[in-house]
Design a protein around this motif. Structure first.
Motif, PDB file in Angstrom:
ATOM      1  N   SER A 218      41.297  64.497  22.427  1.00  0.00           N
ATOM      2  CA  SER A 218      40.303  64.048  21.458  1.00  0.00           C
ATOM      3  C   SER A 218      40.751  64.333  20.034  1.00  0.00           C
ATOM      4  N   ALA A 219      41.342  65.518  19.811  1.00  0.00           N
ATOM      5  CA  ALA A 219      41.835  65.863  18.471  1.00  0.00           C
ATOM      6  C   ALA A 219      42.975  64.938  18.056  1.00  0.00           C
ATOM      7  N   LEU A 220      43.856  64.616  18.992  1.00  0.00           N
ATOM      8  CA  LEU A 220      44.928  63.662  18.693  1.00  0.00           C
ATOM      9  C   LEU A 220      44.345  62.306  18.310  1.00  0.00           C
ATOM     10  N   ARG A 221      43.308  61.890  19.022  1.00  0.00           N
ATOM     11  CA  ARG A 221      42.693  60.592  18.744  1.00  0.00           C
ATOM     12  C   ARG A 221      42.070  60.569  17.347  1.00  0.00           C
ATOM     13  N   VAL A 222      41.438  61.680  16.968  1.00  0.00           N
ATOM     14  CA  VAL A 222      40.822  61.758  15.641  1.00  0.00           C
ATOM     15  C   VAL A 222      41.869  61.601  14.540  1.00  0.00           C
ATOM     16  N   MET A 223      43.094  62.060  14.812  1.00  0.00           N
ATOM     17  CA  MET A 223      44.157  61.936  13.809  1.00  0.00           C
ATOM     18  C   MET A 223      44.526  60.471  13.545  1.00  0.00           C
ATOM     19  N   THR A 224      44.116  59.567  14.440  1.00  0.00           N
ATOM     20  CA  THR A 224      44.425  58.141  14.267  1.00  0.00           C
ATOM     21  C   THR A 224      43.232  57.361  13.715  1.00  0.00           C
ATOM     22  N   PHE A 225      42.177  58.075  13.311  1.00  0.00           N
ATOM     23  CA  PHE A 225      40.993  57.397  12.794  1.00  0.00           C
ATOM     24  C   PHE A 225      41.195  56.989  11.336  1.00  0.00           C
ATOM     25  N   ASP A 226      40.436  55.998  10.940  1.00  0.00           N
ATOM     26  CA  ASP A 226      40.396  55.570   9.541  1.00  0.00           C
ATOM     27  C   ASP A 226      38.917  55.454   9.176  1.00  0.00           C
ATOM     28  N   ASP A 227      38.223  56.589   9.180  1.00  0.00           N
ATOM     29  CA  ASP A 227      36.760  56.602   9.099  1.00  0.00           C
ATOM     30  C   ASP A 227      36.208  57.281   7.849  1.00  0.00           C
ATOM     31  N   ASP A 228      37.087  57.583   6.884  1.00  0.00           N
ATOM     32  CA  ASP A 228      36.635  58.250   5.664  1.00  0.00           C
ATOM     33  C   ASP A 228      36.445  57.199   4.573  1.00  0.00           C
ATOM     34  N   ILE A 229      35.192  56.893   4.270  1.00  0.00           N
ATOM     35  CA  ILE A 229      34.898  55.815   3.310  1.00  0.00           C
ATOM     36  C   ILE A 229      35.268  56.205   1.885  1.00  0.00           C
ATOM     37  N   ARG A 230      35.641  57.453   1.660  1.00  0.00           N
ATOM     38  CA  ARG A 230      35.961  57.905   0.299  1.00  0.00           C
ATOM     39  C   ARG A 230      37.392  57.583  -0.101  1.00  0.00           C
ATOM     40  N   VAL A 231      38.215  57.166   0.855  1.00  0.00           N
ATOM     41  CA  VAL A 231      39.607  56.851   0.524  1.00  0.00           C
ATOM     42  C   VAL A 231      39.860  55.368   0.793  1.00  0.00           C
ATOM     43  N   PRO A 232      40.689  54.707  -0.040  1.00  0.00           N
ATOM     44  CA  PRO A 232      40.918  53.265   0.138  1.00  0.00           C
ATOM     45  C   PRO A 232      41.656  52.937   1.423  1.00  0.00           C
ATOM     46  N   LEU A 270      41.521  60.505  27.927  1.00  0.00           N
ATOM     47  CA  LEU A 270      42.930  60.123  27.862  1.00  0.00           C
ATOM     48  C   LEU A 270      43.067  58.610  27.625  1.00  0.00           C
ATOM     49  N   CYS A 271      42.217  57.819  28.282  1.00  0.00           N
ATOM     50  CA  CYS A 271      42.245  56.366  28.064  1.00  0.00           C
ATOM     51  C   CYS A 271      41.896  56.034  26.617  1.00  0.00           C
ATOM     52  N   ALA A 272      40.883  56.708  26.088  1.00  0.00           N
ATOM     53  CA  ALA A 272      40.462  56.448  24.714  1.00  0.00           C
ATOM     54  C   ALA A 272      41.587  56.765  23.736  1.00  0.00           C
ATOM     55  N   THR A 273      42.315  57.850  24.009  1.00  0.00           N
ATOM     56  CA  THR A 273      43.415  58.238  23.121  1.00  0.00           C
ATOM     57  C   THR A 273      44.589  57.272  23.251  1.00  0.00           C
ATOM     58  N   LEU A 274      44.908  56.879  24.466  1.00  0.00           N
ATOM     59  CA  LEU A 274      45.990  55.916  24.664  1.00  0.00           C
ATOM     60  C   LEU A 274      45.701  54.598  23.949  1.00  0.00           C
ATOM     61  N   SER A 275      44.448  54.178  23.952  1.00  0.00           N
ATOM     62  CA  SER A 275      44.112  52.927  23.285  1.00  0.00           C
ATOM     63  C   SER A 275      44.338  53.029  21.785  1.00  0.00           C
ATOM     64  N   ARG A 276      44.147  54.218  21.204  1.00  0.00           N
ATOM     65  CA  ARG A 276      44.382  54.416  19.781  1.00  0.00           C
ATOM     66  C   ARG A 276      45.869  54.466  19.453  1.00  0.00           C
ATOM     67  N   LEU A 277      46.693  54.746  20.451  1.00  0.00           N
ATOM     68  CA  LEU A 277      48.134  54.839  20.231  1.00  0.00           C
ATOM     69  C   LEU A 277      48.854  53.517  20.518  1.00  0.00           C
ATOM     70  N   SER A 278      48.129  52.527  21.001  1.00  0.00           N
ATOM     71  CA  SER A 278      48.747  51.239  21.357  1.00  0.00           C
ATOM     72  C   SER A 278      48.861  50.347  20.124  1.00  0.00           C
ATOM     73  N   VAL A 279      49.597  50.820  19.147  1.00  0.00           N
ATOM     74  CA  VAL A 279      49.658  50.125  17.858  1.00  0.00           C
ATOM     75  C   VAL A 279      50.929  49.295  17.684  1.00  0.00           C
ATOM     76  N   ARG A 280      51.826  49.351  18.667  1.00  0.00           N
ATOM     77  CA  ARG A 280      53.054  48.557  18.600  1.00  0.00           C
ATOM     78  C   ARG A 280      53.324  47.961  19.975  1.00  0.00           C
ATOM     79  N   ASN A 281      54.039  46.839  19.985  1.00  0.00           N
ATOM     80  CA  ASN A 281      54.391  46.204  21.250  1.00  0.00           C
ATOM     81  C   ASN A 281      55.143  47.147  22.172  1.00  0.00           C
TER      82      ASN A 281
END
Length: 474
Positions: A218-232, A270-281
């Protein structure tokens, strides 16, 4: 919810006035104060809605219980009274966990530096450190701005020095997760400080602990979030790349899954985290090569064979569907997913959980990706009942724009390169449902129009202004 804010003292004064001036009982006084402020558009989410103890005989105002607990902890830290610290830390943690307003009031009154000092005092005492980290975690929940550089270094040091201690690692990672939710600066500072190898290392070292694996993932997944509206913009993609390429994250997560074949909660995370890491072919393909697709399909099949009702099981199904949708971004992986029989399971998932809009949305979205640029997959999906399931989802959730949109996109993808499928889908009642979605939801207009057009239905196509025949203002 209102946008105006008031201080805790303002609310407390209003409650006391209701008691003194209008002779209300305490509960009625609180209810009246809440109604009064909410009618004025005031946001009371961070206000303790309780009666403050009456003033003492000398007229001194009393404090809410959590502030009294904070004062007791402050004294124990200042003296320092190590023997008293566990009890005071435990009391403050319990109250912080009780409701967000309590921990917000504590945070506004200097709780963070006190708890951080307790963590630093406990550095050499394992049990006391564990208690202090648990209290810090409770305080940081929803308040990531409280964390400063000293706290960040303390957490990193604790995770490094006590990496073999599963309980301390778990408490520390919970602090990290709370500190990084909706806080891009904290995420970047933790990544620069070396948190990623500590998280993947915890999964490897404590691979038999469900709590550690789930929390680290879960912590790894949070590192891939873009949820802070204060930064562009954030570093979500960069962090995902670092987890995969520099820390072997895909292998670590998929190997961890093998120890928890019967633990749907861990597998869901684990599935939720893997989905966040599927950013490249290549990452999507690696997930398949490492056996990730196999465990996703197996998990989904298990959910269908043992359809236990309840939010927990539905969340597992939703996360598996989301992960399948993510890895299907690779065209070669699409074929592997279809060959594994996942389309039938996706259709079953939608049918079994037709009342859950999130499952319907993710199921339609997964089928939509599988159908994209793959006419052969479209036939499999329609023959397997995918189009019918999507239309049933539209009927079940007419007000859910996400369900309507994904279903429209799926229908469009199914027929855009396979026009022979149009008539069977129209015979299912697609035209009426898509037209209703278009009329009810502005966000569905474009995708619904495209679906109707590719189905061969009569649809009005608006021509965008071309710059000819005069100006925009007619």
């Amino acid at each position: 919810m209102g946008s105006k804010q008031i201080a805790q003292e303002t609310f407390d004064d209003a409650v006391q006035e209701n008691i003194a001036e209008f002779e209300m009982d305490p509960e009625e006084a609180v209810r009246e104060a809440v109604q009064q402020f909410e009618s004025q558009g005031v946001d009371l989410s961070n206000i303790v809605k309780a009666v403050r103890p009456p003033a003492s005989e000398n007229g001194q105002r009393q404090k809410h219980q959590i502030l009294l607990s904070l004062e007791s902890l402050s004294r124990a830290v200042a003296e320092p009274d190590v023997a008293e610290l566990p009890q005071q830390l435990s009391a403050l943690a319990a109250q912080c966990k009780e409701q967000p307003a309590f921990r917000y009031l504590a945070g506004q009154n200097g709780a963070y530096p006190v708890v951080l000092s307790a963590c630093q005092l406990a550095a050499g005492d394992r049990d006391l450190l564990l208690q202090a980290l648990c209290t810090l975690s409770a305080l940081l929940d929803g308040q990531p701005d409280l964390l400063d550089g000293s706290g960040l270094e303390m957490l990193l040091q604790s995770l490094r020095e006590r990496r073999e201690d599963a309980e301390v690692a778990l408490a520390g990672m919970r602090c990290v997760r709370h500190a990084c939710l909706k806080h891009e600066r904290n995420r970047q500072r933790f990544v620069k400080g070396g948190i990623l190898p500590l998280l993947t290392g915890a999964i490897v070292q404590h691979g038999d602990s469900a709590d550690v694996v789930r929390t680290a993932a879960s912590a790894l997944r949070v590192m891939t979030f873009d949820d802070d509206i204060r930064v562009p913009f954030g570093h979500a993609h960069d962090h995902a790349r670092m987890i995969v390429l520099e820390n072997d994250g895909l292998r670590v997560l998929i190997e961890a899954a093998k120890a928890f074949t019967d633990n749907s909660g861990v597998l869901s995370e684990l599935c939720a985290t893997l989905s966040r890491l599927s950013v490249r072919n290549e990452f999507c393909q690696e997930i398949v090569d490492l056996g990730g697709l196999s465990f996703m399909v197996t998990l989904l099949a298990d959910c269908m064979e043992h359809p236990v009702s309840g939010v927990g099981r539905q969340d597992v199904v939703k996360q598996v569907l989301s992960a399948i949708r993510a890895v299907a971004g690779n065209d070669d992986v699409k074929d592997a997913i279809v060959d594994a029989g996942a389309t039938e399971l996706i259709v079953l998932a939608i049918s079994h959980h037709l009342g859950n809009p999130q499952v319907c949305e993710q199921g339609c979205a997964a089928l939509c990706v599988l159908a994209l640029r793959k006419p052969e997959n479209c036939s499999v999906i329609v023959e397997g009942g995918g189009a019918l399931a999507a239309l049933q989802a539209m009927k079940a959730h007419p007000r859910e724009v996400a369900v309507q949109k994904q279903a429209c996109m799926l229908i469009r993808n199914l027929v855009s390169r396979s026009r022979d499928l149009s008539r069977p889908i129209l015979d299912m009642g697609a035209e009426i449902l898509i037209s209703e979605a278009r009329a009810a939801h502005r966000d569905c207009d474009d995708v619904a129009r495209a679906a109707l057009r590719d189905l061969g239905c009569k649809v009005e196509l608006r021509e965008l202004w071309t710059g000819q025949k005069g100006s925009l203002a007619q």
